[in-house]
Design a protein around this motif. Structure first.
Motif, PDB file in Angstrom:
ATOM      1  N   SER A   1      21.182 -47.866   6.646  1.00 36.35           N
ATOM      2  CA  SER A   1      19.844 -47.452   6.254  1.00 36.35           C
ATOM      3  C   SER A   1      19.632 -47.760   4.782  1.00 36.35           C
ATOM      4  CB  SER A   1      19.682 -45.953   6.504  1.00 36.35           C
ATOM      5  OG  SER A   1      18.577 -45.466   5.776  1.00 36.35           O
TER       6      SER A   1
ATOM      7  N   LEU B   1      14.063 -46.815  -0.360  1.00 38.73           N
ATOM      8  CA  LEU B   1      13.690 -47.041  -1.760  1.00 38.73           C
ATOM      9  C   LEU B   1      13.737 -45.733  -2.523  1.00 38.73           C
ATOM     10  CD1 LEU B   1      10.527 -49.327  -1.497  1.00 38.73           C
ATOM     11  CD2 LEU B   1      12.918 -50.000  -1.872  1.00 38.73           C
ATOM     12  N   ARG B   2      14.324 -45.775  -3.681  1.00 38.24           N
ATOM     13  CA  ARG B   2      14.234 -44.612  -4.557  1.00 38.24           C
ATOM     14  C   ARG B   2      12.898 -44.652  -5.288  1.00 38.24           C
ATOM     15  NH1 ARG B   2      20.166 -42.682  -6.605  1.00 38.24           N
ATOM     16  NH2 ARG B   2      20.969 -42.432  -4.495  1.00 38.24           N
ATOM     17  N   ARG B   3      12.565 -43.520  -5.870  1.00 38.61           N
ATOM     18  CA  ARG B   3      11.289 -43.409  -6.558  1.00 38.61           C
ATOM     19  C   ARG B   3      11.176 -44.484  -7.646  1.00 38.61           C
ATOM     20  NH1 ARG B   3       7.720 -39.546  -6.191  1.00 38.61           N
ATOM     21  NH2 ARG B   3       6.351 -39.115  -7.948  1.00 38.61           N
TER      22      ARG B   3
ATOM     23  N   GLN C   1      11.504 -47.323   3.949  1.00 35.83           N
ATOM     24  CA  GLN C   1      12.814 -47.156   4.577  1.00 35.83           C
ATOM     25  C   GLN C   1      13.012 -48.185   5.696  1.00 35.83           C
ATOM     26  OE1 GLN C   1      13.413 -43.113   5.772  1.00 35.83           O
ATOM     27  NE2 GLN C   1      15.491 -43.468   6.490  1.00 35.83           N
TER      28      GLN C   1
ATOM     29  N   GLU D   1      33.569 -53.427   9.203  1.00 39.37           N
ATOM     30  CA  GLU D   1      33.784 -53.495   7.750  1.00 39.37           C
ATOM     31  C   GLU D   1      32.810 -52.547   7.035  1.00 39.37           C
ATOM     32  OE1 GLU D   1      31.823 -57.144   5.920  1.00 39.37           O
ATOM     33  OE2 GLU D   1      32.390 -57.879   7.896  1.00 39.37           O
ATOM     34  N   ASP D   2      33.003 -52.392   5.753  1.00 42.49           N
ATOM     35  CA  ASP D   2      32.140 -51.490   4.992  1.00 42.49           C
ATOM     36  C   ASP D   2      30.898 -52.254   4.554  1.00 42.49           C
ATOM     37  OD1 ASP D   2      31.044 -49.476   3.567  1.00 42.49           O
ATOM     38  OD2 ASP D   2      32.755 -49.159   2.221  1.00 42.49           O
TER      39      ASP D   2
ATOM     40  N   SER E   1      18.759 -46.045  -1.867  1.00 39.36           N
ATOM     41  CA  SER E   1      19.746 -45.184  -1.229  1.00 39.36           C
ATOM     42  C   SER E   1      20.249 -45.893   0.027  1.00 39.36           C
ATOM     43  CB  SER E   1      19.112 -43.842  -0.836  1.00 39.36           C
ATOM     44  OG  SER E   1      18.855 -43.084  -1.994  1.00 39.36           O
ATOM     45  N   ILE E   2      21.547 -46.034   0.070  1.00 33.85           N
ATOM     46  CA  ILE E   2      22.173 -46.790   1.157  1.00 33.85           C
ATOM     47  C   ILE E   2      23.037 -45.819   1.961  1.00 33.85           C
ATOM     48  CG2 ILE E   2      23.853 -48.622   1.669  1.00 33.85           C
ATOM     49  CD1 ILE E   2      21.294 -49.744   0.495  1.00 33.85           C
ATOM     50  N   THR E   3      22.883 -45.802   3.265  1.00 33.66           N
ATOM     51  CA  THR E   3      23.697 -44.905   4.100  1.00 33.66           C
ATOM     52  C   THR E   3      24.210 -45.644   5.321  1.00 33.66           C
ATOM     53  OG1 THR E   3      22.246 -43.088   3.426  1.00 33.66           O
ATOM     54  CG2 THR E   3      23.747 -42.671   5.272  1.00 33.66           C
ATOM     55  N   GLU E   4      25.492 -45.563   5.507  1.00 32.80           N
ATOM     56  CA  GLU E   4      26.090 -46.204   6.682  1.00 32.80           C
ATOM     57  C   GLU E   4      25.572 -45.543   7.949  1.00 32.80           C
ATOM     58  OE1 GLU E   4      30.276 -46.852   6.626  1.00 32.80           O
ATOM     59  OE2 GLU E   4      30.422 -46.845   8.805  1.00 32.80           O
ATOM     60  N   GLN E   5      25.154 -46.349   8.909  1.00 35.00           N
ATOM     61  CA  GLN E   5      24.592 -45.840  10.163  1.00 35.00           C
ATOM     62  C   GLN E   5      25.212 -46.501  11.388  1.00 35.00           C
ATOM     63  OE1 GLN E   5      21.294 -43.629  10.725  1.00 35.00           O
ATOM     64  NE2 GLN E   5      22.769 -42.819   9.279  1.00 35.00           N
ATOM     65  N   THR E   6      26.185 -47.365  11.164  1.00 38.62           N
ATOM     66  CA  THR E   6      26.718 -48.164  12.273  1.00 38.62           C
ATOM     67  C   THR E   6      27.062 -47.305  13.489  1.00 38.62           C
ATOM     68  OG1 THR E   6      27.629 -49.706  10.670  1.00 38.62           O
ATOM     69  CG2 THR E   6      28.494 -49.841  12.909  1.00 38.62           C
ATOM     70  N   ASP E   7      27.859 -46.286  13.270  1.00 35.86           N
ATOM     71  CA  ASP E   7      28.316 -45.508  14.417  1.00 35.86           C
ATOM     72  C   ASP E   7      27.416 -44.310  14.718  1.00 35.86           C
ATOM     73  OD1 ASP E   7      30.261 -47.267  14.877  1.00 35.86           O
ATOM     74  OD2 ASP E   7      31.953 -45.986  14.313  1.00 35.86           O
ATOM     75  N   ALA E   8      26.284 -44.221  14.015  1.00 32.62           N
ATOM     76  CA  ALA E   8      25.311 -43.198  14.379  1.00 32.62           C
ATOM     77  C   ALA E   8      24.563 -43.633  15.625  1.00 32.62           C
ATOM     78  CB  ALA E   8      24.330 -42.963  13.235  1.00 32.62           C
TER      79      ALA E   8
ATOM     80  N   ASP F   1      22.665 -36.790   5.131  1.00 33.02           N
ATOM     81  CA  ASP F   1      22.956 -37.498   3.891  1.00 33.02           C
ATOM     82  C   ASP F   1      21.750 -37.314   2.967  1.00 33.02           C
ATOM     83  OD1 ASP F   1      25.024 -39.480   2.925  1.00 33.02           O
ATOM     84  OD2 ASP F   1      23.195 -40.634   2.551  1.00 33.02           O
TER      85      ASP F   1
ATOM     86  N   GLN G   1      20.268 -38.189  -0.787  1.00 32.02           N
ATOM     87  CA  GLN G   1      20.454 -38.997  -1.991  1.00 32.02           C
ATOM     88  C   GLN G   1      19.208 -38.951  -2.854  1.00 32.02           C
ATOM     89  OE1 GLN G   1      22.458 -42.801  -1.714  1.00 32.02           O
ATOM     90  NE2 GLN G   1      22.908 -42.486   0.469  1.00 32.02           N
TER      91      GLN G   1
ATOM     92  N   ASP H   1      12.399 -37.308  -6.008  1.00 30.93           N
ATOM     93  CA  ASP H   1      13.103 -38.522  -5.582  1.00 30.93           C
ATOM     94  C   ASP H   1      14.273 -38.113  -4.687  1.00 30.93           C
ATOM     95  OD1 ASP H   1      14.011 -41.115  -5.341  1.00 30.93           O
ATOM     96  OD2 ASP H   1      15.241 -40.977  -7.163  1.00 30.93           O
TER      97      ASP H   1
ATOM     98  N   GLN I   1      16.025 -38.986  -0.691  1.00 30.49           N
ATOM     99  CA  GLN I   1      16.053 -39.722   0.571  1.00 30.49           C
ATOM    100  C   GLN I   1      17.016 -39.021   1.526  1.00 30.49           C
ATOM    101  OE1 GLN I   1      16.772 -41.657  -2.477  1.00 30.49           O
ATOM    102  NE2 GLN I   1      14.540 -41.663  -2.673  1.00 30.49           N
TER     103      GLN I   1
ATOM    104  N   ILE J   1      18.793 -38.869   5.566  1.00 30.65           N
ATOM    105  CA  ILE J   1      19.014 -39.469   6.888  1.00 30.65           C
ATOM    106  C   ILE J   1      20.156 -38.710   7.571  1.00 30.65           C
ATOM    107  CG2 ILE J   1      20.626 -41.293   6.122  1.00 30.65           C
ATOM    108  CD1 ILE J   1      19.026 -43.103   8.221  1.00 30.65           C
TER     109      ILE J   1
ATOM    110  N   ASP K   1      25.951 -38.367  14.095  1.00 28.54           N
ATOM    111  CA  ASP K   1      26.681 -39.182  15.067  1.00 28.54           C
ATOM    112  C   ASP K   1      27.547 -40.257  14.411  1.00 28.54           C
ATOM    113  OD1 ASP K   1      25.416 -37.696  16.970  1.00 28.54           O
ATOM    114  OD2 ASP K   1      24.691 -39.396  18.135  1.00 28.54           O
ATOM    115  N   ALA K   2      27.246 -40.551  13.137  1.00 28.96           N
ATOM    116  CA  ALA K   2      27.928 -41.677  12.501  1.00 28.96           C
ATOM    117  C   ALA K   2      29.411 -41.404  12.268  1.00 28.96           C
ATOM    118  CB  ALA K   2      27.246 -42.011  11.178  1.00 28.96           C
TER     119      ALA K   2
ATOM    120  N   ARG L   1      38.164 -46.376   6.201  1.00 29.04           N
ATOM    121  CA  ARG L   1      37.382 -45.520   5.293  1.00 29.04           C
ATOM    122  C   ARG L   1      37.166 -44.156   5.962  1.00 29.04           C
ATOM    123  NH1 ARG L   1      34.449 -49.196   7.738  1.00 29.04           N
ATOM    124  NH2 ARG L   1      32.409 -48.680   8.648  1.00 29.04           N
TER     125      ARG L   1
ATOM    126  N   ALA M   1      32.612 -43.021  13.840  1.00 34.97           N
ATOM    127  CA  ALA M   1      32.765 -42.361  15.140  1.00 34.97           C
ATOM    128  C   ALA M   1      33.629 -43.129  16.132  1.00 34.97           C
ATOM    129  CB  ALA M   1      31.389 -42.091  15.739  1.00 34.97           C
ATOM    130  N   ARG M   2      33.587 -44.452  16.058  1.00 31.21           N
ATOM    131  CA  ARG M   2      34.345 -45.232  17.035  1.00 31.21           C
ATOM    132  C   ARG M   2      35.857 -45.020  16.890  1.00 31.21           C
ATOM    133  NH1 ARG M   2      32.488 -51.089  16.351  1.00 31.21           N
ATOM    134  NH2 ARG M   2      30.534 -50.066  15.824  1.00 31.21           N
TER     135      ARG M   2
END
Lengths: 188, 978
Positions: free
Chosen positions: A35, A38-40, A73, A84-85, A98-105, B650, B652, B730, B732, B734, B738-739, B784, B804-805
């Motif tokens: 995900s 954009l930050r402000r 967003q 991988e990351d 703002s970056i958030t890993e969502q792969t396994d969500a 999360d 931020q 400011d 954000q 999410i 599940d992640a 990680r 999660a995997r």
């Protein structure tokens, strides 16, 4: 490289795939999802050369794709980079975001038609309250599907992706499976 | 009776079927009704209350009498109208609502007792003695007065649902519907044409009028061919649009496989939700009958239906037929039947100036006043010029005029208006927005008018959508309009049926009038008129006209009842959409679900989640044995539990800390990076809402956790706060629930176990990674992960999160690697026991009735900053509540403690006034060695050591309890910090 062995959202060691008449539905565990918000005051980035799409849109670029998920967003997809990351790689490309890993969500199911767009539209009509006729290639939205929340992306006239919550993968697969199976009966 | 000539049946395809065990044959194109008529079966059912022998009244979905149980075994379907059951080879049907045979129904004695069964009799008769109602009266009434029976087996077929979108929905595929669809589809608009019949054409299939000098079916075939070639039009046959809902949404049921012996791979039916920008209602009209004494004899039917059976299905209920009419339409039936060689013994026309239109006897100014023939009509009594005589006939067609099918146009409280010229109610245009009525449904019943109004309606609808439509060339068609004479019933002795399905007679309406049940809505409820499967389609207007006669009010003053969906019966199976049993709602599975399943775990539903409740081992005879073992193993060695279900969000942004400060009652802005803090959220009214942990991963990056149950609502509240309360911040958000697979590792050996999987270079020693620390790190060779040193059990504990995997593999690794450390998986049951032993509040304590003070967290509500609910938590009423969370232990260790018990001072009377609190959580504690509980007790913190009473006055249970600290385990928290 970790010595832990991952499983797919459906619990298998290999991705599941089923053919229903002209439609093939398969689990895609290889796509990384991140995900990007954009930050402000941040200017909209073009990560990895990708021009981020507007509301209701999905665009594909070189190895990456993105769809709009809310004001300022997006969800960024990267095929083949699920383990991988990728979030860290994207963060470099998108400062001020703002970056958030969502792969396994999520769990990604790819649906491919061997007979053009008609079977895709017929399946959509049974799954989601979207105007299948107006949901052409490049369309993406979040909607309800069998009491679940899902992203639906029309990757091409003959390709549809449905992205649902990972914990509901089995329920989503069941919904897709039985709907496609009945549709096969009707299309025959 | 053999078949007549002609008809739209395929005589080359003969189909075999059974009715009440007798074998018959029909043809492709038949309905069960037409095929039965072709086999001389006129008696098809028994009436609802009096068990009178009944035959067909109508030819369409309005049929009130010919209800059958279709199919057999688990597929048995009650109350199916024979008129809409499409014949297939092997069809089986049975008559219903009888004891004995259809010809000799034992319950027909009800008919002899009819004076006792008048309208409203249930309400008056079965009142005493009261105890008899449930055991005796109700079952007996239900047995005697009812319709079909259920198989009591699960429906084996699949049902589907779906969503369609279009510019124009055309409801009805008759003359008006076809021109509407054609006009719209030619313009390029996206059109859906839905018709409840299996063949397009509507009334055109039942009439002999020519269109452009050719049979109407040829014109229909031409239109159908063109429609089929247009990609922007979708024809939906066997599809009933049953309701108009808000925002241009229409409900429709497509009978995908009802016409097949078994559905094969298809769904049996599909429920469609159609979103249409505009709709044209072209549903046609339904003929009225004219009540007279004994007008329910089998063989008496609507004249238009008789004509439809003759013209479309080439059958007539008898060789000798009479017609009773108050308008020209009855004469059409006489002409069509005569042309097919049926003897018309007379047309009784109530109009004194009526003349014959063909070669048949005419009884102008005549009335039919009685009928004979119990199991089938034999003769009718005709009154004319003050004289009565009996005329032999085996069937009688009745035409009392036509009622437009305006139901859907009346679904949004549209109130039809009375058209004096047509002698019928017509739509007033105040129905669902975007719905335009055309054809006979709008009172434009001549073929020419219907064809024209359909095209015009489509043109109007498209113009509203800024689409241009050209009027199609319309065929030449008949344009006769006949005003019916106002004749609502034939006065006389004997019962004259108004509503056949509910056995409501003219006398019942008189009784309703006499008992002051005069408004139509009262009339309906009191007599049951217009209820059940046909919803009074052949009865309602006649009934209200009779009521208007009695009250002296006009018909428009009397008005109609409210129209509501569904237009015809919709099965619960199709409304359910096909998802039953475990698929009724989606389930969420944890990342270690499959692993737990393989371990033989017992699962429990926690909201949508399936969580492992406990992990039984061989030899454990009772769940508590298992749970006690899991608890003790955790407190002694190390326990492992999947806690992924707790919500994770999360957070931020530059204002993340300030944002969380305002959401949590305690401060989060001051939390140091790399640390976790327990947090409590309040409702706006100051009541405790949700708790969890808040971890600060970076200056501008937090991860908060919520309870499993409130994950959704908390995330929603956070989004609301971000988007609506403080959009200037400011921040954000999410969800990452599940992640990450999150696994709790708890117990004195927890660190030793984790040290075995954490990669080199990460120091998780007590000094480097103290209680409430958090960090990102890698485990198992580069994976990680996130590590949080938090504890719900009261032990030295951590939660480790991985993508999660990898949850499944990590769980496996922890259990295997920790075998020598006593690693034991535990479920939600042991989790619950340990948190009660530690005195941690959970859902039972955060039940929406407790304040932070009551939970012992009053001082957590920061006064240095504002937060949602903080001010209200200090309000007088709430702050004055002295109940506090305490531990409770039975004085006699053998006694159980039950959650839900109320607390009383020892020896005090037990009443609401003396109530001192309640027990919120209780369990058997293997650590303490007896049952323990947590509860809220008045002045609880000052009553340590006091013996009080826990009571369940409803069941007479009571137990002596000692008030103790809520922390049964490690009250000073030393274990957490070791």
């Amino acid at each position: 490289m970790t010595d832990l062995t991952p499983i797919t959202a459906l619990g298998g060691s290999a991705p599941a795939a089923h053919q229903f008449g002209p439609l093939r539905i398969s689990e895609n565990p290889d796509v990384a999802l991140v995900s990007l918000a954009l930050r402000r005051g941040a200017t909209q980035p073009a990560p990895m050369g990708l021009e981020l799409p507007g509301p209701g849109q999905w665009v594909a670029g070189n190895g990456v794709a993105a769809f709009w998920t809310g004001p300022g967003q997006w969800m960024i997809e990267a095929e083949g980079r699920a383990t991988e990351d990728f979030a860290a790689a994207l963060a470099v490309e998108a400062s001020g975001c703002s970056i958030t890993e969502q792969t396994d969500a999520w769990t990604v199911f790819e649906i491919v038609s061997g007979n053009g767009g008609a079977p895709i539209r017929a399946l959509m009509e049974k799954l989601v309250n979207l105007d299948a006729g107006a949901f052409g290639p490049g369309s993406a939205t979040r909607t309800g599907l069998h009491h679940m929340s899902a992203y639906v992306i029309r990757r091409a006239d003959d390709r549809l992706a449905i992205i649902g919550m990972r914990s509901m993968a089995v329920a989503l697969w069941h919904a897709l499976d039985e709907t496609a199976e009945r549709l096969k009966g009707e299309l025959q | 009776m053999t078949r007549l000539s002609g008809g739209l049946i395929d005589r080359s395809r003969s189909l075999s079927f059974t009715f009440d065990g007798r074998r018959f044959t029909g043809y492709s194109g038949d309905t069960l009704a037409s095929a039965l008529l072709a086999n001389d079966v006129r008696l098809m059912g028994r009436s609802f209350k009096y068990h009178r022998p009944r035959g067909l009244i109508a030819a369409g979905s309005e049929e009130p009498n010919a209800l059958v149980e279709l199919r057999s075994g688990a597929r048995q379907e009650p109350n199916t109208r024979a008129t809409v059951a499409e014949l297939y080879d092997g069809l089986t049907a049975r008559s219903q609502n009888r004891i004995g045979s259809l010809n000799f129904d034992l319950l027909a004695m009800n008919d002899l007792l009819s004076p006792f069964f008048a309208a409203g009799f249930y309400y008056k008769t079965f009142m005493w003695p009261r105890a008899f109602w449930e055991k005796l009266y109700e079952p007996a009434i239900r047995r005697a007065a009812g319709l079909g029976s259920l198989s009591m087996q699960a429906d084996p077929d699949a049902y589907d649902k779906g969503f369609l979108h279009c510019d124009l929905l055309v409801i009805g595929g008759g003359a008006a519907g076809l021109t509407a669809a054609l006009t719209a589809a030619r313009s390029g608009a996206r059109v859906i044409l839905a018709d409840e019949d299996f063949r397009l054409g509507g009334r055109l299939l039942a009439e002999t009028h020519l269109l452009d000098d050719a049979p109407a079916t040829e014109w229909v075939a031409g239109v159908e061919e063109e429609l089929a070639s247009l990609p922007n039009l979708r024809i939906m046959r066997r599809t009933t649009v049953f309701g108009a809902f808000d925002h241009g949404i229409y409900g429709a049921v497509e009978r995908v496989a009802d016409h097949l012996p078994e559905p094969g791979g298809k769904p049996r039916q599909t429920l469609w939700r159609i979103t249409a920008k505009r709709a044209v209602l072209a549903a046609g009209a339904i003929e009225r009958h004219i009540p007279f004494a004994n007008n329910d004899r089998p063989g008496i039917m609507l004249a238009g239906a008789m004509r439809a059976f003759a013209n479309r299905w080439a059958v007539c209920p008898a060789d000798r037929v009479a017609i009773f009419t108050n308008n020209d339409d009855g004469h059409r039936t006489a002409l069509d039947l005569a042309a097919k060689g049926v003897e018309v013994t007379g047309v009784i026309d109530s109009r004194v100036d009526a003349t014959a239109m063909g070669d048949y006897p005419i009884f102008a100014g005549g009335l039919v006043s009685n009928a004979k023939g119990r199991l089938g009509l034999t003769r009718i009594e005709v009154r004319q010029n003050g004289r009565s005589r009996w005329i032999e006939c085996s069937a009688l067609g009745i035409s009392g005029g036509w009622n437009p099918n305006l139901h859907l146009a009346s679904h949004h409280r549209g109130r039809p208006v009375w058209d004096e010229a047509l002698q019928s109610f017509v739509p007033a245009g105040d129905g669902p927005p975007g719905l335009i009525v055309a054809g006979a449904a709008d009172g434009q019943g001549s073929t020419a008018a219907a064809l024209r109004s359909g095209a015009e309606a489509a043109g109007r609808a498209l113009a509203e959508l800024d689409l241009k439509a050209a009027m199609p060339e319309l065929p030449q068609a008949e344009d006769a309009v006949s005003k019916p004479q106002a004749l609502w019933h034939v006065p006389g002795k004997g019962r004259a049926w108004v509503d056949f399905q509910n056995d409501v007679t003219v006398k019942d309406i008189k009784l309703a009038h006499q008992e002051n049940m005069r408004p139509v809505e009262h009339l309906k409820r009191w007599t049951t008129l217009g209820m059940a499967t046909d919803q009074g389609k052949t009865a309602n207007v006649t009934a209200l006209a009779i009521m208007s006669e009695l009250t002296g009010k006009s018909i428009p003053e009397t008005g109609t009842t409210i129209f509501r969906p569904p237009y015809t019966g919709v099965s619960l199976s199709v409304l359910g959409g096909g998802n039953t049993a475990e698929h009724f709602r989606p389930r969420r599975l944890t990342p270690t679900h499959h692993w737990a399943e393989a371990q033989g775990a017992v699962f429990v539903e926690v909201g949508p989640w399936m969580r492992a409740q406990y992990f039984p081992r061989p030899g454990e005879a009772h769940w508590r044995e298992t749970v006690d073992r899991e608890v003790l193993a955790t407190r002694k060695g190390v326990g492992i539990c999947d806690v992924t279900t707790l919500g994770k969000v999360d957070v931020q942004g530059a204002d993340a800390g300030e944002f969380l400060n305002r959401l949590y009652c305690n401060g989060m802005k001051t939390l140091k990076v790399g640390m976790v803090r327990y947090g409590l959220m309040l409702r706006e009214d100051g009541i405790a809402w949700d708790d969890g942990t808040c971890a600060r991963l970076a200056e501008d990056h937090y991860v908060v956790t919520t309870t499993t149950a409130q994950a959704g609502p908390v995330y929603r509240q956070m989004e609301f706060a971000r988007q609506c309360l403080w959009p200037e911040m400011d921040v954000q958000l999410i969800s990452t629930t599940d992640a990450w697979a999150q696994i709790a590792v708890a117990g004195p050996n927890a660190r030793r176990l984790l040290e075995r999987i954490v990669d080199e270079g990460f120091d998780i020693s007590n000094e480097a990674f103290p209680f409430m620390a958090c960090t990102s790190l890698t485990i198992c060779g580069g994976l990680r992960a996130r590590l949080f040193r938090i504890s719900f059990s009261g032990e030295l504990a951590y939660e480790v999160a991985v993508p999660a995997r990898f949850g499944h593999a990590l769980m496996q690794r922890l259990v295997e690697t920790g075998e020598d450390l006593g690693a034991t998986p535990y479920g939600t049951e042991a989790l619950g026991v340990m948190r009660i032993e530690k005195g941690h509040a959970a859902g039972n304590e955060l039940n929406g009735q407790t304040s932070p003070q009551m939970l012992g967290m009053g001082r957590m509500v920061s006064t240095k900053k504002d937060s949602i609910g903080a001010v209200m938590s200090r309000r007088e009423g709430l702050a004055a509540d002295t109940r506090r969370l305490v531990g409770l232990q039975p004085v006699d260790a053998a006694r159980p403690v039950l959650a839900g018990m109320h607390l009383f001072t020892d020896g005090a009377a037990q009443s609401t006034a003396t109530d001192q609190g309640w027990i919120s959580s209780a369990c058997y504690s293997p650590h303490v060695g007896c049952h323990i509980g947590l509860g809220f007790l008045a002045n609880g913190s000052e009553r340590m050591g006091e013996v009080i009473t826990g009571a369940n006055p409803l069941d007479g249970q009571q137990v002596a309890l000692r008030v103790v600290s809520a922390h049964f385990v490690d009250p000073d928290g030393g274990r957490l910090r070791d």
